[in-house]
Write a protein that holds these residues in place. Structure first.
Motif, short mmCIF file in Angstrom:
data_model
loop_
_atom_site.label_atom_id
_atom_site.label_comp_id
_atom_site.label_asym_id
_atom_site.label_seq_id
_atom_site.Cartn_x
_atom_site.Cartn_y
_atom_site.Cartn_z
N ARG A 175 -0.70 12.83 7.32
CA ARG A 175 -1.26 11.49 7.49
C ARG A 175 -2.76 11.56 7.76
N VAL A 176 -3.17 12.50 8.60
CA VAL A 176 -4.59 12.63 8.94
C VAL A 176 -5.40 12.99 7.70
N VAL A 177 -4.96 14.00 6.97
CA VAL A 177 -5.73 14.42 5.80
C VAL A 177 -5.67 13.36 4.70
N ALA A 178 -4.58 12.63 4.58
CA ALA A 178 -4.50 11.54 3.60
C ALA A 178 -5.50 10.45 3.94
N ASP B 41 0.86 -1.17 0.00
CA ASP B 41 0.00 0.00 0.00
C ASP B 41 0.91 1.23 0.00
N GLY B 42 0.81 2.06 -1.02
CA GLY B 42 1.69 3.20 -1.16
C GLY B 42 1.57 4.21 -0.03
N LEU B 43 0.35 4.48 0.41
CA LEU B 43 0.16 5.43 1.50
C LEU B 43 0.76 4.88 2.79
N GLN B 44 0.50 3.62 3.08
CA GLN B 44 1.05 3.02 4.29
C GLN B 44 2.57 2.98 4.24
N LYS C 127 7.65 4.87 6.45
CA LYS C 127 8.98 5.42 6.22
C LYS C 127 9.15 6.81 6.83
N GLY C 128 8.08 7.35 7.41
CA GLY C 128 8.17 8.67 8.04
C GLY C 128 8.26 9.81 7.05
#
Length: 178
Positions: free
Chosen positions: A62-65, A46-49, A54-55
């Motif tokens: 992260r919240v808005v994503a 999962d690209g977002l995860q 990776k920070g």
């Protein structure tokens, strides 16, 4: 036999061609290599995860994503939900699937066109990474340089959404008005 990558498939076919001493067994292996579905990039990670692990994203990004992902999925998948039990939830008035879909679509419209101004690169990378879960490298077609550019575009888009969600004073300060 399971899912194998294209590299594994090529290696298997190369090994089969290199040793033709067992034609019957080799034909079975060759058929398996041709009929086994290839593992695609979205199935691998999962690209977002990955960006979160990776920070590479701030807490606000992260919240808005996550909100973008929820809105993207709600806007597209509401029609597959069952509307037989609308009472499920934490009390109050439950939204019908049509109402929920229109709210999600309305929110996505605001984000896409009022905040991001319909910028194609931003929308593509947000939909790809936050919405569908692709990696930026997958969206870049494997080109590492383009992947870095798309990651930067993603961060700018997320920062714009963060500023919009924060409210007018932060937007005015970010734009240099205050």
């Amino acid at each position: 036999m399971g899912v194998m990558s294209n590299r594994q498939r090529r290696q298997m076919l190369k090994a089969i061609k290199a040793r033709p001493q067992h034609p019957a067994r080799d034909e079975v292996l060759a058929r398996a290599a041709r009929t086994t579905p290839a593992k695609t990039e979205p199935e691998m990670r999962d690209g977002l995860q990955w960006l979160i692990d990776k920070g590479r994203l701030t807490a606000a990004q992260r919240v808005v994503a996550g909100r973008y992902r929820d809105g993207y999925r709600d806007a597209g998948e509401v029609s597959t939900r069952s509307c037989l039990d609308a009472s499920v939830g934490g009390g109050g008035v439950a939204l019908s699937p049509v109402e929920a879909m229109s709210d999600a679509r309305r929110q996505m419209f605001v984000w896409r066109y009022a905040v991001l101004r319909g910028q194609v690169d931003m929308l593509t990378v947000l939909d790809g990474v936050c919405g569908a879960g692709h990696t930026v490298r997958y969206l870049a077609g494997g080109d590492q340089g383009r992947a870095r550019e798309l990651e930067a575009v993603l961060k700018v888009a997320l920062d714009m959404l963060v500023a919009f969600e924060a409210g007018p004073p932060e937007i005015a300060m970010a734009c240099g008005i205050i």
